[in-house]
Design a protein around this motif. Structure first.
Motif, PDB file in Angstrom:
ATOM      1  N   GLY A 466       0.785  -1.231   0.000  1.00  0.00           N
ATOM      2  CA  GLY A 466       0.000   0.000   0.000  1.00  0.00           C
ATOM      3  C   GLY A 466       0.812   1.274   0.000  1.00  0.00           C
ATOM      4  O   GLY A 466       0.237   2.368   0.135  1.00  0.00           O
ATOM      5  N   THR A 467       2.124   1.207  -0.144  1.00  0.00           N
ATOM      6  CA  THR A 467       2.948   2.411  -0.165  1.00  0.00           C
ATOM      7  C   THR A 467       2.785   3.119  -1.513  1.00  0.00           C
ATOM      8  O   THR A 467       2.985   2.527  -2.562  1.00  0.00           O
ATOM      9  CB  THR A 467       4.444   2.064   0.031  1.00  0.00           C
ATOM     10  OG1 THR A 467       4.598   1.366   1.276  1.00  0.00           O
ATOM     11  CG2 THR A 467       5.289   3.320   0.026  1.00  0.00           C
ATOM     12  N   ARG A 468       2.405   4.391  -1.467  1.00  0.00           N
ATOM     13  CA  ARG A 468       2.260   5.184  -2.689  1.00  0.00           C
ATOM     14  C   ARG A 468       3.619   5.768  -3.070  1.00  0.00           C
ATOM     15  O   ARG A 468       4.270   6.439  -2.268  1.00  0.00           O
ATOM     16  CB  ARG A 468       1.268   6.322  -2.452  1.00  0.00           C
ATOM     17  CG  ARG A 468       1.078   7.261  -3.654  1.00  0.00           C
ATOM     18  CD  ARG A 468       0.326   6.588  -4.783  1.00  0.00           C
ATOM     19  NE  ARG A 468      -0.083   7.533  -5.819  1.00  0.00           N
ATOM     20  CZ  ARG A 468       0.680   7.929  -6.850  1.00  0.00           C
ATOM     21  NH1 ARG A 468       1.915   7.457  -6.953  1.00  0.00           N
ATOM     22  NH2 ARG A 468       0.216   8.768  -7.738  1.00  0.00           N
ATOM     23  N   VAL A 469       4.055   5.492  -4.295  1.00  0.00           N
ATOM     24  CA  VAL A 469       5.349   5.976  -4.781  1.00  0.00           C
ATOM     25  C   VAL A 469       5.105   6.970  -5.910  1.00  0.00           C
ATOM     26  O   VAL A 469       4.363   6.674  -6.859  1.00  0.00           O
ATOM     27  CB  VAL A 469       6.233   4.810  -5.286  1.00  0.00           C
ATOM     28  CG1 VAL A 469       7.570   5.342  -5.798  1.00  0.00           C
ATOM     29  CG2 VAL A 469       6.445   3.789  -4.177  1.00  0.00           C
ATOM     30  N   ALA A 470       5.712   8.134  -5.816  1.00  0.00           N
ATOM     31  CA  ALA A 470       5.597   9.139  -6.866  1.00  0.00           C
ATOM     32  C   ALA A 470       6.639   8.852  -7.939  1.00  0.00           C
ATOM     33  O   ALA A 470       7.840   8.836  -7.658  1.00  0.00           O
ATOM     34  CB  ALA A 470       5.790  10.537  -6.288  1.00  0.00           C
ATOM     35  N   LEU A 720      13.009   5.795   0.289  1.00  0.00           N
ATOM     36  CA  LEU A 720      12.600   6.776  -0.703  1.00  0.00           C
ATOM     37  C   LEU A 720      11.217   6.441  -1.250  1.00  0.00           C
ATOM     38  O   LEU A 720      10.902   5.272  -1.492  1.00  0.00           O
ATOM     39  CB  LEU A 720      13.603   6.828  -1.859  1.00  0.00           C
ATOM     40  CG  LEU A 720      14.827   7.736  -1.667  1.00  0.00           C
ATOM     41  CD1 LEU A 720      15.891   7.433  -2.698  1.00  0.00           C
ATOM     42  CD2 LEU A 720      14.426   9.206  -1.737  1.00  0.00           C
ATOM     43  N   GLU A 721      10.408   7.491  -1.485  1.00  0.00           N
ATOM     44  CA  GLU A 721       9.070   7.301  -2.044  1.00  0.00           C
ATOM     45  C   GLU A 721       8.813   8.209  -3.231  1.00  0.00           C
ATOM     46  O   GLU A 721       7.682   8.326  -3.700  1.00  0.00           O
ATOM     47  CB  GLU A 721       8.012   7.542  -0.957  1.00  0.00           C
ATOM     48  CG  GLU A 721       8.095   6.531   0.183  1.00  0.00           C
ATOM     49  CD  GLU A 721       7.073   6.785   1.288  1.00  0.00           C
ATOM     50  OE1 GLU A 721       6.341   7.808   1.194  1.00  0.00           O
ATOM     51  OE2 GLU A 721       7.004   5.985   2.230  1.00  0.00           O
ATOM     52  N   ARG A 722       9.888   8.859  -3.696  1.00  0.00           N
ATOM     53  CA  ARG A 722       9.780   9.734  -4.868  1.00  0.00           C
ATOM     54  C   ARG A 722      10.995   9.480  -5.765  1.00  0.00           C
ATOM     55  O   ARG A 722      12.139   9.657  -5.323  1.00  0.00           O
ATOM     56  CB  ARG A 722       9.735  11.209  -4.466  1.00  0.00           C
ATOM     57  CG  ARG A 722       8.525  11.582  -3.623  1.00  0.00           C
ATOM     58  CD  ARG A 722       8.599  13.037  -3.165  1.00  0.00           C
ATOM     59  NE  ARG A 722       8.664  13.952  -4.303  1.00  0.00           N
ATOM     60  CZ  ARG A 722       7.604  14.380  -4.980  1.00  0.00           C
ATOM     61  NH1 ARG A 722       6.385  13.983  -4.632  1.00  0.00           N
ATOM     62  NH2 ARG A 722       7.736  15.214  -5.993  1.00  0.00           N
ATOM     63  N   GLU A 735       6.147  -1.574 -12.822  1.00  0.00           N
ATOM     64  CA  GLU A 735       5.893  -3.012 -12.746  1.00  0.00           C
ATOM     65  C   GLU A 735       6.608  -3.624 -11.551  1.00  0.00           C
ATOM     66  O   GLU A 735       6.057  -4.479 -10.840  1.00  0.00           O
ATOM     67  CB  GLU A 735       6.347  -3.681 -14.039  1.00  0.00           C
ATOM     68  CG  GLU A 735       6.060  -5.175 -14.089  1.00  0.00           C
ATOM     69  CD  GLU A 735       6.521  -5.811 -15.388  1.00  0.00           C
ATOM     70  OE1 GLU A 735       5.716  -6.495 -16.033  1.00  0.00           O
ATOM     71  OE2 GLU A 735       7.712  -5.619 -15.744  1.00  0.00           O
ATOM     72  N   MET A 736       7.832  -3.168 -11.305  1.00  0.00           N
ATOM     73  CA  MET A 736       8.601  -3.686 -10.180  1.00  0.00           C
ATOM     74  C   MET A 736       7.927  -3.338  -8.859  1.00  0.00           C
ATOM     75  O   MET A 736       7.690  -4.205  -8.005  1.00  0.00           O
ATOM     76  CB  MET A 736      10.023  -3.120 -10.211  1.00  0.00           C
ATOM     77  CG  MET A 736      10.903  -3.512  -9.027  1.00  0.00           C
ATOM     78  SD  MET A 736      10.676  -2.464  -7.537  1.00  0.00           S
ATOM     79  CE  MET A 736      11.158  -0.860  -8.165  1.00  0.00           C
ATOM     80  N   LEU A 737       7.608  -2.064  -8.655  1.00  0.00           N
ATOM     81  CA  LEU A 737       7.118  -1.644  -7.341  1.00  0.00           C
ATOM     82  C   LEU A 737       5.745  -2.237  -7.028  1.00  0.00           C
ATOM     83  O   LEU A 737       5.412  -2.479  -5.850  1.00  0.00           O
ATOM     84  CB  LEU A 737       7.118  -0.112  -7.230  1.00  0.00           C
ATOM     85  CG  LEU A 737       6.116   0.707  -8.053  1.00  0.00           C
ATOM     86  CD1 LEU A 737       4.778   0.854  -7.342  1.00  0.00           C
ATOM     87  CD2 LEU A 737       6.704   2.093  -8.332  1.00  0.00           C
ATOM     88  N   ARG A 738       4.927  -2.510  -8.047  1.00  0.00           N
ATOM     89  CA  ARG A 738       3.615  -3.104  -7.807  1.00  0.00           C
ATOM     90  C   ARG A 738       3.717  -4.564  -7.357  1.00  0.00           C
ATOM     91  O   ARG A 738       2.728  -5.146  -6.884  1.00  0.00           O
ATOM     92  CB  ARG A 738       2.753  -2.997  -9.060  1.00  0.00           C
ATOM     93  CG  ARG A 738       2.248  -1.574  -9.326  1.00  0.00           C
ATOM     94  CD  ARG A 738       1.466  -1.476 -10.630  1.00  0.00           C
ATOM     95  NE  ARG A 738       0.323  -2.393 -10.650  1.00  0.00           N
ATOM     96  CZ  ARG A 738      -0.857  -2.157 -10.094  1.00  0.00           C
ATOM     97  NH1 ARG A 738      -1.054  -1.004  -9.455  1.00  0.00           N
ATOM     98  NH2 ARG A 738      -1.840  -3.034 -10.167  1.00  0.00           N
ATOM     99  N   SER A 739       4.926  -5.147  -7.505  1.00  0.00           N
ATOM    100  CA  SER A 739       5.126  -6.522  -7.039  1.00  0.00           C
ATOM    101  C   SER A 739       5.939  -6.577  -5.747  1.00  0.00           C
ATOM    102  O   SER A 739       6.326  -7.653  -5.296  1.00  0.00           O
ATOM    103  CB  SER A 739       5.847  -7.328  -8.122  1.00  0.00           C
ATOM    104  OG  SER A 739       7.158  -6.809  -8.359  1.00  0.00           O
ATOM    105  N   LEU A 740       6.195  -5.400  -5.130  1.00  0.00           N
ATOM    106  CA  LEU A 740       7.117  -5.302  -3.997  1.00  0.00           C
ATOM    107  C   LEU A 740       6.392  -5.053  -2.676  1.00  0.00           C
ATOM    108  O   LEU A 740       5.441  -4.269  -2.614  1.00  0.00           O
ATOM    109  CB  LEU A 740       8.107  -4.154  -4.264  1.00  0.00           C
ATOM    110  CG  LEU A 740       9.092  -3.810  -3.137  1.00  0.00           C
ATOM    111  CD1 LEU A 740      10.088  -4.956  -2.911  1.00  0.00           C
ATOM    112  CD2 LEU A 740       9.827  -2.511  -3.460  1.00  0.00           C
ATOM    113  N   ASP A 741       6.870  -5.715  -1.624  1.00  0.00           N
ATOM    114  CA  ASP A 741       6.450  -5.445  -0.245  1.00  0.00           C
ATOM    115  C   ASP A 741       7.579  -4.641   0.401  1.00  0.00           C
ATOM    116  O   ASP A 741       8.641  -5.196   0.718  1.00  0.00           O
ATOM    117  CB  ASP A 741       6.193  -6.747   0.512  1.00  0.00           C
ATOM    118  CG  ASP A 741       5.632  -6.508   1.900  1.00  0.00           C
ATOM    119  OD1 ASP A 741       6.239  -5.742   2.666  1.00  0.00           O
ATOM    120  OD2 ASP A 741       4.587  -7.112   2.224  1.00  0.00           O
TER     121      ASP A 741
END
Length: 775
Positions: A466-470, A720-722, A735-741
């Protein structure tokens, strides 16, 4: 055998021989000689007899005791005719390209002058020629379509020095000889004429990656080969009239191009066309063309003669930004030749095949923008560097480009099949079927991935936990703006304002800068745009500002150091940004801040410009956010003092990494020596992120490190989130971050920061495999 230096000087009367002119007198001009050469070629006799008369006439005209012609045959330079050397050496004396001074002239395609040739280290004595009594030597390459097909040499017994006028005269004669050889007038033998043709065998060549990617297509020459069939003028006044008419027509064409309204994708091209206009109206250039016609050449031959001389002189320039003017001059000469041929609108950009691969010696950004991007698949340049203007535009257009492939144009023909592998800096010309199949499979996989990323455009950039990444893009040209919508990026995390300065021939005025920044903000809409102030100096030099010679440019007078020392430059830019953002949000970032005092000085300049607008009752930005790049490690230790003063921090990983490891990122032996996934760098970045988070200040990384999925995964793991990156990287990183915890990764990495290993790459790859992260 053969050679010389580049020192012009006055001639000295040679001892004996055929020389009869007074000391220090200039040799006769080539006009009469050209007429005589045409007469000789029309006379009866065998080829050898006519060529013997040619070199005899040249020797007499040049006041030389020896004149020899060497022609490239079966990869050797063969003595084809001589006046003064032993006639028995004709067709027997041969030299490899690069062997002796004749071979050196051929290898480097440049004239050489020597007052004492025999003392030159490249001198190679051929006893059968009997040339041991001759000391001074002048030699020029015989060129056809910019390929060396032979060498023309004159020699004297005395240690004389040759004048520039003599070099130019001999080059003019060599150009005529080249046309004679190409037309078969000297030989009629396919064995000899074949030297003017490109080979048909497959070959592979290496270069430098200027823009990554893979392309398969057919060769298109950016400068179509324009053959001049007639070099010697029959009517000098008539040739001048033709030349003047063609110049006037060409100037009108360039003026009309400038008057045409700019389209959305060619905003930068107008600035380069202004350079063309400046050259097209240069009286000195026209005077040289007239002088060449006066020497006895046709208008077309005069253009090629002046073009070749200009290219020779400018190739000695090492400054890459000044050398780019050579591309402008070449383009101008080719335009003029087309006008002389009655084809003023002929262009390689017209009738482009669907899978075109463009080949050029060099080219400017506006020329690249002339081509249909739907059909242009790749570019190969004989010159060019990663900071050249065309490379910058190509990366924005996602066109693979390889530069530094010397001599490739001479080895290809239009329509040849070619593979451009920008990822590995290699190309394959006329490849075998199995090579084509292998690359077609790679290209199909690449296109399938791109289609998948496009289909995921609307998917939110949110991790499994659920982490939002810019995800933001790096930009710098108006043509980059379309990538905002194509990728559905969250904004522009780094707008490199210096690129607009680099593609212009002169300093852009405040009004022009304001218009550009306003257009960027308009296109972005509600999405943020972070404008970085001028980051020039180092490897980004503006020719109109002059170049400082520095031992270590990367750590020299550049970026904020330069603009603080030249505050007027920074004031104009800041004023343009403020006026462009009137009533809207503006994000301004200063580059290469090394200490807090530099940021405070830059911020004071910005605040004064805001107060200036207020005093003039002009609108100001509704919201102003001011930040700094973190590239110099020293600034990190001043974060407690810096963070209260800034609204955001942006980590420039490219410069930060080379400063952290004291390693020039452009040095080929150091490029891969230090890994961005080293525990030292990741631990440092983790600490910086913690400091910024504690202060409540957003932090973004905008270097190349964030554009690769595995490295981006590690950056999310340190907090980092940006991330800001090239537009082409948005799909793979999303694609990578949507598969990451992220929490699981952060816990895994917490025990790695003190590792003594060179890199944590293997451990991170293993984590990705075990946890199903797509990298």
């Amino acid at each position: 055998m053969r050679g010389g230096d580049d020192r012009p000087a006055s001639p000295v009367r040679p001892d004996g021989g055929k020389a009869t002119t007074p000391a220090r007198a200039a040799p006769p001009g080539p006009r009469g000689l050209l007429r005589r050469l045409r007469e000789v070629m029309a006379e009866a006799g065998t080829v050898d007899e006519r060529l013997a008369r040619v070199v005899r006439n040249i020797a007499t005209n040049m006041v030389a005791e020896v004149c020899s012609v060497y022609l490239l045959r079966n990869d050797d330079l063969e003595l084809y005719a001589t006046e003064g050397l032993n006639p028995d050496a004709v067709h027997k004396t041969r030299l490899k390209v690069g062997e002796g001074l004749v071979g050196d002239i051929a290898a480097h395609a440049r004239p050489l002058m020597l007052a004492d040739a025999q003392t030159h280290p490249q001198f190679a004595y051929k006893p059968e020629t009997g040339e041991e009594i001759y000391h001074s030597l002048l030699g020029v390459p015989i060129l056809r379509d910019n390929r060396v097909i032979g060498v023309l040499v004159v020699q004297n017994k005395t240690r004389r020095q040759y004048m520039e006028e003599e070099v130019e005269a001999l080059e003019t004669i060599a150009m005529v000889l080249a046309e004679m050889v190409a037309s078969g007038q000297l030989s009629g033998s396919e064995d000899l004429v074949a030297v003017t043709r490109a080979p048909t065998m497959p070959f592979r060549a290496d270069g430098r990656t200027l823009s990554e990617g893979l392309a398969i297509g057919t060769v298109v020459l950016h400068e179509p080969r324009i053959h001049v069939d007639k070099t010697i003028a029959d009517d000098i006044p008539h040739e001048k009239q033709r030349l003047d008419a063609a110049v006037a027509s060409m100037r009108d064409q360039v003026d009309r191009m400038l008057e045409a309204p700019d389209s959305d994708i060619v905003g930068e091209s107008r600035d380069v066309l202004e350079t063309y206009k400046m050259f097209a109206h240069d009286t000195g250039w026209l005077a040289k063309l007239h002088q060449a016609v006066d020497s006895g050449l046709t208008a077309e031959a005069a253009v090629q003669r002046v073009q070749g001389d200009t290219r020779h002189r400018m190739q000695a320039i090492t400054d890459p930004y000044l050398r780019e003017r050579l591309a402008d001059l070449d383009d101008l000469a080719n335009r003029l030749l087309l006008h002389l041929a009655g084809k003023p609108y002929q262009s390689a950009a017209e009738n482009l095949p669907d899978n075109a691969i463009l080949l050029a010696r060099a080219m400017g950004p506006a020329e690249l923008l002339d081509y249909d991007r739907r059909k242009l698949q790749g570019v190969v340049l004989e010159e060019g560097s990663s900071v050249s203007h065309v490379a910058i535009v190509a990366r924005a257009l996602s066109i693979p480009v390889i530069g530094g492939v010397e001599g490739v144009i001479a080895r290809v023909e239009p329509g040849d099949m070619i593979v451009v592998d920008g990822d590995h800096a290699q190309l394959f010309v006329r490849p075998a079927p199995d090579v084509i199949n292998a690359f077609q499979q790679s290209l199909a996989l690449r296109q399938a991935r791109l289609a998948k990323y496009a289909a995921q455009r609307e998917d939110p950039s949110v991790t499994r936990d659920g982490t939002r990444v810019a995800l933001l893009i790096n930009a710098g040209l108006l043509i980059d703006l379309g990538h905002l919508d194509e990728t559905n990026a969250d904004g522009i995390g780094l707008y490199r304002t210096e690129l607009q300065f680099m593609v212009r021939p002169t300093m852009p005025k405040a009004e022009a800068q304001t218009a550009i920044y306003r257009r960027v903000i308009d296109h972005a809409g509600d999405r943020p745009v972070v404008f970085r102030t001028l980051d020039i100096g180092g490897d980004k030099v503006l020719p109109y500002l002059g170049r400082q010679v520095e031992e270590n440019p990367a750590m020299g007078w550049r970026a904020i150091r330069l603009t603080l020392d030249r505050p007027a430059l920074l004031k104009v830019q800041l004023r343009a940004m403020l006026e462009a953002a009137a009533g809207r949000s503006l994000h301004v970032m200063f580059p290469m801040i090394a200490e807090v005092d530099e940021f405070r000085r830059a911020r004071r300049l910005l605040d004064r410009e805001v107060q200036r607008l207020v005093s003039l009752r002009k609108p100001v930005p509704l919201k102003l956010a001011v930040g700094t790049m973190l590239e110099v490690p020293a600034l990190a230790w001043q974060l407690p003092a810096l963070l209260p003063l800034v609204d955001f921090i942006s980590i420039g990983s490219n410069d930060l990494m080379q400063f952290m490891f004291a390693a020039d990122r452009g040095h080929p032996k150091l490029a891969d020596r230090y890994d961005p996934l080293s525990p030292a760098l990741l631990a440092f970045l983790h600490w910086v992120v913690q400091q910024c988070r504690s202060a409540g200040k957003p932090v973004t990384l905008c270097g190349e490190m964030g554009s690769r999925p595995l490295e981006a995964m590690a950056l999310l793991g340190i907090g980092l989130e940006r991330l800001s990156m090239p537009a082409s990287a948005i799909g793979p990183v999303k694609e990578m971050l949507r598969s990451l915890d992220v929490p699981r990764l952060a816990d895994f990495m917490s025990g790695l920061y003190r590792s003594p290993e060179h890199s944590l790459r293997a451990q991170l790859e293993e984590f990705a495999r075990e946890n199903g992260v797509i990298v």
